[in-house]
Each structure stands twice: as C-alpha cells, then as structure tokens.
Scaffold this motif. Structure first.
Motif: not given
Lengths: 278, 752, 156
Positions: A128, A130, A142, A144-146, A149, A154-155
């Motif tokens: 989990d 970040t 953010v 990492y899973g978000e 993309t 990535t964003q």
C-alpha cells in the motif's frame, strides 16, 4: 549539443524541471540508456542520481518508512532497516539484474518507467505504498496503484520528480512473501512476479494483498482473489478459492519470454503456495 | 619452475595470451583503428522471401560523405564461395531475397552513427513471395526454394538389414520390443561475447582484411572469388577473437565481403562491426532438427536394430548444411553395438537465415535423440540406465554403424566407469517444493574431418627458426579462446626440446602462414597439432645435423640453433597431413572409417524441478571425457566445462524464437544464455586413452562436451517428473505442458 | 561539455556530449579499449568499470554522470604488477577468448574489496552480471577464490 544539469538540491532540481520540461530526467540509466547510442540525443539531461534529499531510508514520526527515490537497489540490499522491516523488498532487490544494475538502478527510476515487468512495482502495491511527487509548485502523495495508469504510463506530471516511496506502518502479524519467476536465475526479465502480504490471526485471513507483475499491461493487485479469501480460514478451501478467482484478475499474454497459459498457471501456483503456507 | 622440453606437454603453463587478455591489452577487431577509416552498416531485407525490385535513397537525407554500395559494385562474382555458389554477398535488383535480414545494400560514413542513420534511410522495394517457415512446408513443396525438391543434401548409412527400408522394418518386427520417438531440438545462438566484425583496407591493387574469425583461408577463398583478385593480392589477418564456437566459421566471409565491397567503393579502409541485435538476427545458428528414431531390443536388453530419420532445417542457402548433416547422420546410431542400422538424413531449405556451424556440428542433435531413446529402452527392459549402456556400448574390436572397427583409443569402459561411480552417490530427496531426478548420457564424437576430408585438404603447418634465433609456429589455426597459441607453443617446445619461452605462435595472416585448414571439427590440436609436432621434430633434426657438420655438436641446442640462424638466416620445416594407415572411407556407400578416432564421454546430471514454476535447477553435473592426452590439462578442463554449460543451456533455456522466419528475441536480454548463477558446479574427469596418431596421444576435445549433457538433463527431468521431455530447450513452459495432468503439493497429492 | 573526472587514479578531462555512453568516451575519445562492448544494454557485463569503487555497466552510464567521480578501468586495475585476481585468472584458466575478462576482473576486484569472504555461491551471485560463454564459469570461480586467499595472506 545536449546540456547537462546536476542540481545540488531538490529546490534546484524542481526549478530545472519546470524550466526544462524537454530534458531527460536521468537517474541510474539502466532503462533509459539502453540503445541510447542509436537514438538522437535529448536537448538536455537533468541528472538527479545521488540527489541528497531524495536518497536514503528513514522513518517518519508516524512510523512510515520513507525510501528516497534515488535509493539504489544495492542500497536497499545493504540496509538493515529494509532487511528487518521489508524482507519482501530485500528479496526483490536481490533478484533485479545483477550487481551492476543493482548498483545503479533506483527506486524512482523503476516507478518512472513503470514497465509491466518492473520488479519493485508489485512490492509497492502489496505494501500500500504511496509515491511522493515534488514540483516547483508543491508536492503530492499518490498511492502507487493510482499513479500507474496504463502500459508504461503514469500520471507523473511534466514538472514533477519522484522523491520518495512511503510505506505505511502495519500492525504486527503481517506475513510478507516475494517470488520472481524469470527467464533464468540472474540478469533476468520477469515472467511472473508475486508480491504478497497477509494478516492472519486465529487461523483466519483478516487482510491480504496479492500483487503480480508481468501478467498484465501493468503491475496489478489481484482484487478478486484477495476478496475471495479475505475473512476465510487458512487451509485448502482458501487455496482453492485463490486459484479459482485469480484467472479473472490477470490478463497475461504470449510473448518471446513466455506464454499466457504458463503465466496464469504459475501465478495460480505461486498464490496457492503463499496461501497454503500461511 | 616451468619444465623444459618434453615435459612442456601435459603441463598447464599460464596461457601465452593470458596477460594480454586480463590487462585489456589484447586487440580485438573493434579495438583497432586505421588511418582514414570509415564505418560501415548493412541494409537488410525485413521480409523473408520476395523479389527485390528497387533500392531507393531517401532524398530528404543528407548523403554527403556517405558511400552506398549494392550488388552492382561487386568486382568479381556475387557469391560467398563455400560449398555451393548459391549465396550472394548482396541480393541484386531483380533477384530473390531468401530470408529476413538478408543483406541488400551497404553504406559507409566517417562515423558509425552517420552510417547507421544512412542505412536507415535506404528503402527497399520488395515484391513479397510466400514464406516457407517449416521443414514440413518445405518438403510439401509449398514453394520451391532449392533444386526441384528443396533438399540441400541427403545421406544414408546402411548396415546389415538396414540396406533397405523393408529390411529394417523386418528387423524391427523381429525385435521383442520397439522404442519409437520423435525428437525436436531448437536453433541455438553461439553468443560469443565479441560481436562479429571486420576491417577492410584497400591498397596495392589488393585488399588486407583484419577481423574476428576462425578460418582465415575460408575468407581468403571467398574474397578471391568476390573481388576477382589473384590470391596474393588478398591478405586475411585474424585479430584476437572473442569466441567463435562455429559462429565465426563461415559468416565472417560475408562480413569481410561487405567491408571489402565498401572499402573499394569508398576508396578508404572500412570497419564493419555488428551490433548484438544484428549479430543475433543475421548470423548462423545451430540447425534445428527433427529426428524420428526406432530402436529394436531383445528382452534381455540387447539393441538389435535402429532406424533413424534425421531432418535438419538448413535455412535459405546451402552453406555448411551438407557437412553438418553428414556428421549428424554418422553419429545418429550412437556408440552402441547394433547389427542392423538404417539412417536417412535430409537437409531442407526454408526461408530462415541459414543455419550453420556450431560446436558439435550436427552430432548434438542426433545424440539428444538416441540418448533419449536409450533412456526409454533401459526402462522398457527394466534395466538400470548405466547397466543398459554398458551392456550395449562399443568396445575395442566392435564396429560402428558405418562398419568402422574400433581398434585403439576407445575410452568407453573408462567413461562409463566414471558415470557408474557418479551414479552411486544417492540423489538428494524430493520435497514439497522440488522434485529431483538424475539423468545419464553416453556418447562419442568423431575427431577431425569426416571421411577423407583431411586427405583432400592436405593441411600444412610450418615451424621456423627465425633469422633472429627464435622459434615460430606458422599455421592458419586460430586461437578463438580454446588455447591454440598455448598448446602449439607446448607441442613445438616439446618437439624441438626447448623451453616454451623460446617459441612464439603469432596470430595467423594468410601471407605468413600455410593453409592448415579451418579451425573447426575438433581438429586443431589433433590434426594441426600433429603437423606442428612433426615439423618441430624435423626442424630439430635439421638443426642438430647442421650443428654436427659445423662444429657445434657439443653446444647446447639453443646455442647451436642461434649459430645456425646467424649463418643461414631463417630455417623452416614443413609438415603436411597424411592419413593414419588403415583408415579407409567410401563416400559413395558411406561405409568405412568415418573418423580417424573418436572421443568418448559420459555425463551425469542431477536436477531439481520446482513444482510451482517448472524451473529446472541443475544441482550436479559430472562429465567424464576421454581426450587421448591432455596437452594442457587446464585448457582441456576449460574446454569441457565451457562446452558442458553450452549444452546444458541448449537443453534448458536457450530458446531462439522466430516470427515469420525472423529472430524475434534478438537482444541478449531475451535471447539468453546461462549466467554464473545458472551454472552448476561442474566436476570434470579427464580420461586419457592415447591415440597413436595424435600429438603425444591427443585427440579432439572441442566438441564432444557439447553432445550429451542436453540429453542427460532431459533424462533427469523425466526421472524427476515421470514425463517424457523429447523437445529442447526444455523451458519451463514446455515442461508445464508435459506435466499437465500431474498434480503437485498445493494442488493435491502427487501422482506421477 | 567538458567532463572532468578521475580515471585510474589520474585527473582526466574530456570534451564530449554528456549523453554519450561512458563506454564510447573511454574507448573512442580516451583510447582505453580494454573496456569491451558485448551487447550495449547492460546484459553481458563486458563493459564493466568501477565508478567510485562500485561495478557498473559503462554502456548504461551517460558520460556527463562521471564528472567529479573516480573511474577505474581494466587498464588501471593492477598498476605495475597484475592485481591478484588478474594473476589468478591467468593461472587458473579463468580467461579463454578474453573478451569478458576485463569486466570479470573488475567485478571480482570489487567483490574482493567488499566481500573478501564470499563463498562460491555468493561469488556466482555477485558475478552474474558478467556473462562468459567460454569457460562454464568453473575456473573463474576457482580463480576468484584463489585471489581472495592471496589478498588475505598479504594483509597484516
């Protein structure tokens, strides 16, 4: 002629990033420089390797483990904190490339590239973790899973640098597990990777993370498989459930390194092994 | 200290090129720079089959300083002369492109980057033709690629009832048990760590070519034909060569051709170095093979009949396929007594890049098939695999499939005794995570050229007392890492009776050394080393005679030699190959002595197969090899261990993937070979059964370690899992398919 | 740009694009051809050099990145005499064709400096980024073990 900047501070680095969005951000170069001699040179290089504020491993007051983005895999391997708290990450780092790649490759570089076969990426999902992104106008965190993309997407903003990965503390009793199946023992591209963590009390799986690499267009959490066993008693039933549910979670492909069929079967075996050994 | 003279042989002196190599001072082709040198690049077809209609230069590109060459610029014949004149150096407009990555045009420019950029701006217009990607499609004549049947070569070995197909069928029908199987072996990349490269320097109405190569006179022959030059206007010089393994036997002629064409077109020296992806994509690999094998047995375990069908994929041009096929066929019945044998081999044309020489040269493919058959046969009659082999193996006095009676240097008993001893150690037990198994393989390898090849070639070597009073060995045998320079130093020192420090062996260039034949076929030490031995003794005799005549009879030999050099200038002694007595071979019937002698070997491999991932770990490898005599034990050990790991890699993980005939995994990241971490500790056992015709008893060792370990590992995997592994490389994906239906640990109880 | 760094214990200055590979600058601009190219993608380890004592693939280092750093190539490993590992590679047959040897010698030197007690398995793990196609690795491991013994016996 290619320009070269090696900022001494993070403030200089993010300013340079804003002023020169067309420069290549270069860390260990283990991905970026492959085939470099055959590509046209970039207008400039922003060399962030060794940037002090983004290097090293420490704890925040709340117990979050903060791993600097410029931390090399070799530094992870040599860290007693990592050995004690994140054996999964240590095991992972040990199997990336070999010594020369480990000495040079960085945590942030792996995230910025976000290849489907990036070795550390499933670990961040399982923990989990970040990602801390800093720009001249501020910073943000953010999961990492978000951040990821799509296929190598990535964003990460054009003005941002990855300064750290933040691993939140977990209560005692979580088991960690890492297994990489590569094309050979070392210097190997992954065919299947499993980063897993589970919290078991009283013979019941209270919480679980099953994160896979190299079985989809990006590293993925096997959420259906996690859901299928969360709250279940350890044992044959959970093993069978994780096997059955996993097929819906991952979308492996045939390529020069392996086959979809093999990847699915091995992913199932690895998950089953992890659950069976809880 | 280093012993002098005779004791130079059998002693592992530090290799003579060792210090240069560990200090980085050894000069490989890419380390060499010539004044005014340009850099070349190759424009290749990206389709596997088609008619070349046109070659266009992108008008938007700045062509200043760039030379472009095509087939029209070739001064002589547009052919890479080897066996058949079918392969062009560059496909000419209007002619047929026969494989992906075939060379069509060349460019050179002052920098490598400019040359690569220019090559990317040459556009080819190709009218595509249907691709023939498999030997099955080729044999069904979907497209006619070669002659009228797509068969490059066909060889048959017939013994006893095997003279006819009906005869061998009857012999098999009369057997108690018939073991039948089809075996597939994959292409294998040599993966020398130094990519191929050449420098061509024009001048004096001729050309001087320096490069990474095994066979200087092969390149010389090809350049004479291609450039239309007299032989003395072509000089081929070997640079220190970073590995070959067969991969630098034939293909260097192609690169030399390209560098030469460019250098003549540009009027400047041209260096042409391949990138790794180009090297993997375009150069030759081991022939993929499909082998159908039937073996008849009596209930007591006696092998009575063998019927073997061998098909190798030759790729787009003939190149060396007939010779590879010949060796494949001649080894296909294995080192086993058998009265009725029929072996039919075919080399077939496809639209793959030509397959070619790789250590073992056809024998590893057929060895894999027969050693898998032997494993199945032993099980079928309920015999231990070592005992079964010992019961049937060839011993002195027995004859091979070609009727060659084995008289001397037969190490079968010894290598199998070593295998038996290695097999006595208990196998580590299987557990919940891995299943363990053991495999054995036993094989032989004909040393030197097949049949009358050495006689036809009549190779020569020279040993000189130079005007400066040193001794120099001159041969065209190259050191590609296997130790030629060192062992020739030893053999010459022993023959002359001098310290090894008195002998020099320069890297060959064709204007300085005689044609000793190519550096192939496990012949360098045994055949050319034998010539060096004879020439050295002859020179010694001449020096001693001169010393007696000129009043130096009591002087130490070296002093006498220096006196002779001072008085007479350079003195040389030559030796030329003559066959051992009693060696007769009939090329028409494929009977008789196929090889002057065989090497013998046995390998025992223990594996652990992970039941979750089907990954194979080789936990133990014992390899016993009869080498005749180890001139330099450490070099011999290094040859065996290196060959063993290449064989284990071929058996387990070296997988060349083709898409539309083109190599798809053309980077070292994906076209993998074993690392330090993949390699097992290898236990090498040297057996020395001397060969009376070899120097000090030595016979070939370069190739035999490549032949058997892949079968041993497949046999071990079968032993571990109880499923047949008949296709290699046995990558985990293939094992997973074979193991489908088996159930392991987390899947439930194990049911082999 | 002008890149100033230390090369084999001496100050070095080279004018080159910072994007060029360290491998090319060493070989082409500075003439240090002991560093070899086998693959150009960090896979084979033939181009291994030491930067600040750590083994890296010089094909994956941008030349600009070495400014201010200490680079050691094979030419600088031994000094006047051979380094213990170079000597052992010759004596034990750990070099055949030799193209991988400079890289292996540098990786081994780094191992001996940092982990002189590494056992055979650990040596295999640490050397796995250097591919050799000739030896089967056995004699190289033998050589590194021997060199470790020599270095230890020479230390007070």
């Amino acid at each position: 002629m290619t320009a070269y900047l090696r900022p001494a501070t993070l403030a200089e680095a993010v300013t340079a990033r804003r002023e020169h969005p067309d420069y290549v951000v270069l860390a260990g170069g283990t991905d970026l420089l492959v085939g470099a001699a055959r590509r046209p040179p970039p207008p400039g290089i922003l060399d962030v390797l060794g940037l002090a504020e983004a290097t090293g491993i420490r704890h925040d007051e709340d117990g979050t483990l903060v791993i600097g983005g410029m931390t090399t895999y070799l530094a992870l391997l040599e860290s007693e904190v990592i050995a004690a708290e994140l054996p999964m990450l240590r095991a992972c780092a040990r199997e990336i490339g070999a010594l020369q790649i480990q000495a040079r490759g960085t945590v942030a570089g792996n995230i910025a590239t976000s290849s489907p076969v990036g070795d550390t990426l499933p670990v961040w999902l399982a923990l989990d973790a970040t990602v801390e992104l800093v720009s001249a106008s501020g910073s943000r965190r953010v999961p990492y899973g978000e951040l990821i993309t799509g296929y190598r997407k990535t964003q990460l903003g054009a003005d941002e640098l990855i300064t750290a990965v933040r691993v939140p503390p977990r209560e005692p009793g979580w088991a960690q597990h890492w297994r990489k199946v590569g094309t050979r023992r070392a210097q190997s591209i992954s065919k299947v990777m499993l980063a897993a963590a589970a919290h078991v009390t009283g013979g019941v799986i209270r919480d679980v993370r099953l994160a896979f690499g190299a079985v989809a267009d990006r590293p993925v959490r096997a959420r259906a498989a996690e859901a299928a066993i969360c709250g279940q008693a350890v044992g044959a039933g959970a093993v069978a459930a994780v096997r059955a549910a996993l097929a819906g979670d991952i979308t492996p492909i045939d390529d020069v390194r392996s086959s979809a069929d093999y990847r699915l079967r091995v992913a199932q075996n690895l998950a089953a092994r992890f659950i069976a050994q809880l | 200290m280093r012993p002098p003279g005779q004791t130079a042989v059998g002693f592992s002196l530090p290799r003579v090129d060792g210090v240069a190599k560990v200090t980085g001072r050894a000069r490989y082709v890419d380390d060499i720079t010539v004044a005014g040198m340009m850099h070349g690049a190759t424009v290749r077809s990206d389709v596997g089959h088609g008619i070349l209609r046109a070659i266009h230069r992108d008008p938007a590109f700045d062509w200043t300083g760039v030379t472009v060459a095509t087939a029209a610029d070739i001064p002589g014949q547009n052919v890479i002369a080897l066996i058949e004149p079918d392969q062009p150096a560059l496909v000419a407009i209007g002619n047929t492109i026969r494989h992906p990555d075939e060379a069509v045009a060349l460019v050179c420019a002052p920098t490598r980057a400019r040359a690569l950029a220019a090559a990317a701006h040459v556009r080819l217009e190709i009218e595509p033709l249907p691709l023939v990607l498999s030997v099955e499609a080729s044999l069904h004549l979907k497209q006619v690629l070669h002659g009228d049947d797509n068969i490059f070569a066909r060889f048959e070995v017939k013994k006893g009832a095997g003279t006819s197909a009906a005869g061998i069928d009857a012999a098999l029908a009369a057997a108690d048990i018939v073991i039948e199987g089809t075996y597939e072996t994959g292409a294998q990349e040599q993966m020398y760590i130094e990519p191929q490269g050449m420098i061509a320097i024009p001048g004096d109405g001729g050309i001087h070519i320096i490069g990474s190569l095994q066979c200087p006179y092969y390149v010389h022959k090809a350049m004479v034909a291609l450039l239309g030059l007299p032989g003395d206007k072509v000089v081929i010089q070997q640079s220190v060569t970073g590995g070959g393994f067969g991969g630098k036997e034939e293909y260097p002629s192609m690169i030399a051709a390209h560098a030469a064409i460019l250098s003549l077109a540009a009027g400047a020296p041209v260096k042409l170095i391949y990138d790794r992806d180009e090297d993997i994509g375009a150069t030759t690999k081991r022939h993929p093979a499909t082998i159908h094998h039937r073996m008849g047995l009596l209930r007591d375990g006696t092998i009575v009949a063998q019927d073997v069908d061998v098909i190798i994929d030759g790729g787009a041009y003939v190149t060396l396929s007939p010779v590879v096929l010949s060796r494949a066929v001649l080894h296909a019945a294995g080192p086993y007594r058998c009265k009725d044998v029929r072996i039919v081999g075919r080399a077939v044309a496809t639209n793959a890049p030509p397959h070619g020489a790789f250590r073992g040269f056809g024998a590893p493919q057929t060895t894999f098939a027969y050693e898998r058959q032997i494993q199945k046969a032993a099980r079928a009659v309920g015999m231990d695999p070592v005992a079964f082999r010992k019961k049937n193996m060839l011993r002195p006095g027995d004859d091979t499939a070609t009727g060659q009676v084995l008289t001397e240097s037969v190490g079968s008993e010894d290598v199998m005794a070593a295998a038996e001893k290695a097999s006595a150690t208990p196998l580590a037990p299987s557990d919940d995570q891995v299943r363990r198994g053991r495999g054995v393989a036993f094989y032989f390898h004909g040393a030197g050229f097949t049949g009358s090849g050495e006689q036809r070639l009549a190779g020569r070597a020279q040993v000189a007392l130079t005007a400066g009073g040193d001794f120099e060995v001159r041969s065209s045998s190259t050191d590609i890492g296997q130790g030629t320079l060192t062992i020739f130093t030893q053999i010459a020192a022993a023959g002359l009776g001098v310290e090894v420090s008195c002998v020099r062996v320069p890297e060959p260039r064709t204007d300085d050394v005689p044609d000793s034949g190519p550096t192939v076929a496990s012949r360098t030490c045994m055949v050319v080393g034998g010539l060096v031995d004879r020439a050295s003794r002859k020179l010694r005799g001449r020096i001693e005679a001169w010393a007696r005549e000129h009043g130096h009879g009591d002087a130490p030999f070296i002093a006498a030699a220096r006196a002779m050099a001072a008085a007479e200038g350079e003195v040389t002694a030559d030796a030329q190959y003559a066959p051992p007595p009693g060696i007769e071979w009939d090329d028409k019937t494929y009977t008789g002595a196929a090889y002057p002698v065989f090497g013998w070997a046995a390998c025992v491999v223990d594996v652990a197969v992970d039941v979750d991932t089907y990954e194979v770990t080789i936990e133990r490898c014992v390899h016993a090899v009869d080498v005749g005599k180890a001139i330099h034990p450490i070099i011999v050990k290094g040859q065996i261990e290196g060959g063993t790991l290449q064989a284990l890699g071929w058996g387990t993980l070296e997988n060349v993937v083709y898409r539309d005939g083109r190599v798809a995994n053309r980077r070292m990241t994906d076209c993998i070979v074993p690392t330090f971490a993949d390699a097992p500790e290898i236990e090498t056992i040297l057996i020395e059964k001397p060969f009376s015709f070899g120097p000090h008893g030595a016979k070939g060792v370069g190739e035999i370690p490549m032949d058997g370990p892949a079968a041993a590992v497949a046999n071990a995997i079968e032993d571990a899992l109880g499923v047949a592994i008949d296709e290699i490389p046995a990558i985990p994906e293939r094992i997973a398919i074979a193991a489908r239906g088996l159930s392991f640990s987390t899947e439930g109880p194990h049911t082999p | 740009m002008t890149i100033e760094f230390r090369l084999n214990g001496r100050a070095a200055t080279v004018t080159a694009s910072p994007w060029r590979r360290l491998l090319d600058v060493l070989r082409e601009d500075l003439g240090f051809t002991g560093t070899k190219e086998g693959c150009g993608e960090g896979e084979c380890g033939a181009c291994t050099v030491l930067i600040d004592g750590e083994a890296v693939n010089s094909c994956l280092v941008a030349a600009g990145q070495v400014s201010g750093r200490e680079v050691t190539t094979i030419e600088g490993l031994g000094g006047d005499a051979l380094h213990a590992v170079q000597d052992a590679l010759v004596r034990f047959g750990g070099t055949q064709c030799g193209i991988c040897t400079p890289g292996i010698a540098l990786t081994a030197a780094r191992i001996l400096a940092r982990e002189p007690d590494a056992d055979r398995a650990r040596i295999r793990e640490l050397c796995a980024g250097n591919i050799c196609r000739c030896t089967g690795y056995q004699l190289i491991v033998d050589a590194i073990i021997d060199a470790a013994g020599h270095i230890k016996s020479e230390e007070p």
